[in-house]
Design an enzyme around this catalytic site. Structure first.
Site, short mmCIF file in Angstrom:
data_model
loop_
_atom_site.label_atom_id
_atom_site.label_comp_id
_atom_site.label_asym_id
_atom_site.label_seq_id
_atom_site.Cartn_x
_atom_site.Cartn_y
_atom_site.Cartn_z
CD GLU A 161 -36.01 -85.79 12.35
OE1 GLU A 161 -34.85 -85.95 11.94
OE2 GLU A 161 -36.66 -84.74 12.14
CB CYS A 163 -31.17 -84.71 9.75
SG CYS A 163 -29.61 -84.55 8.84
CD GLU A 213 -29.66 -81.82 6.12
OE1 GLU A 213 -30.69 -82.41 6.56
OE2 GLU A 213 -28.64 -81.67 6.79
#
Length: 259
Positions: A149, A50, A16
């Site tokens: 990100e 995230c 993940e």
């Protein structure tokens, strides 16, 4: 390194990883509600999550009204000590991350994006790793603000003209963790939810998470799922058990005839 170690030892693993999730707002959306979810999706936990929906796609017909509402709401966020009642945004987690996020603010300015609000230390917080909620508009898909990100309270906004264009822009990412759509049209929401290339989709909201529901992404956001029944499957191995119940012989190697 986790994946490499798992492969080297022939062990299963789930990954993940990060994301650069999008939130699509159509022109039939209630803008006040949309702004609320944009704020929560990008500034909850200071954007240090995230699944943060840090890429906003707003229909061009309502963009100006949306910008005005978003700016006012972002500037109203109570920034301070997270242990104090009423605080809605605390400091970034570390000095290194603070400098990294500030670096992306400068990158956005250098690339030509328009700073709508934020991008600086709050005047009321002379110490600590504090940064105002930051919103860039007129962000182009090739810009680093849009593609990378940041993991901080920085929001990038781009406009679109059609449902097809919105999906194309949302899916044009190496990541595929989450996505969201805000619209009064339930059928449109269904189509967009199906069209988004990600593992998690929110409809008329952003970020609610339930332990009963699967969590995980596609593309560079990882593989496998956590939470719910799907998360348990990663820790289980299926075994086949076969029982022969016929009274007849298998008779694959039949006795040779004596004739």
């Amino acid at each position: 390194r986790v994946a490499q170690a798992a492969i080297a030892n022939l062990r299963p693993a789930t990954m993940e990883l990060g994301g650069k999730s999008s939130l699509i707002i159509f022109d039939d959306a209630e803008l006040d509600k949309a702004v609320e979810w944009v704020m929560f999706g990008a500034f909850w936990t200071n954007g240090q999550i995230c699944s943060s929906t840090s890429r906003i796609l707003i229909h061009e017909r309502v963009a100006d009204a949306f910008y005005a509402k978003l700016k006012a709401r972002a500037q109203s966020i109570n920034i301070g000590d997270p242990l104090q009642p009423g605080c809605r945004m605390g400091p970034v987690v570390s000095a290194a991350q603070y400098e990294r996020v500030r670096g992306y603010v400068q990158i956005g300015l250098d690339e030509g994006a328009t700073l709508l609000t934020g991008g600086r230390r709050p005047p009321s917080r002379p110490r600590g790793h504090y940064l105002e909620p930051t919103v860039f508009v007129n962000v182009a898909p090739h810009m680093r603000l849009w593609k990378e990100e940041i993991f901080g309270p920085v929001l990038s906004v781009c406009t679109f003209a059609s449902e097809a264009q919105a999906l194309e822009l949302a899916n044009d990412s190496e990541y595929g963790l989450g996505g969201a759509v805000v619209s009064a049209d339930a059928e449109r929401c269904r189509r967009v939810a199906e069209g988004l290339q990600c593992g998690i989709v929110w409809v008329n909201c952003s970020q609610p998470c339930f332990c009963q529901a699967p969590w995980g992404g596609v593309k560079s956001s990882g593989f496998g799922r956590e939470l719910g029944e799907w998360g348990l499957e990663n820790f289980l191995s299926v075994k086949q058990v076969t029982s022969y119940i016929s009274d007849k012989p298998w008779d694959w190697y039949s006795p040779q005839s004596k004739l």
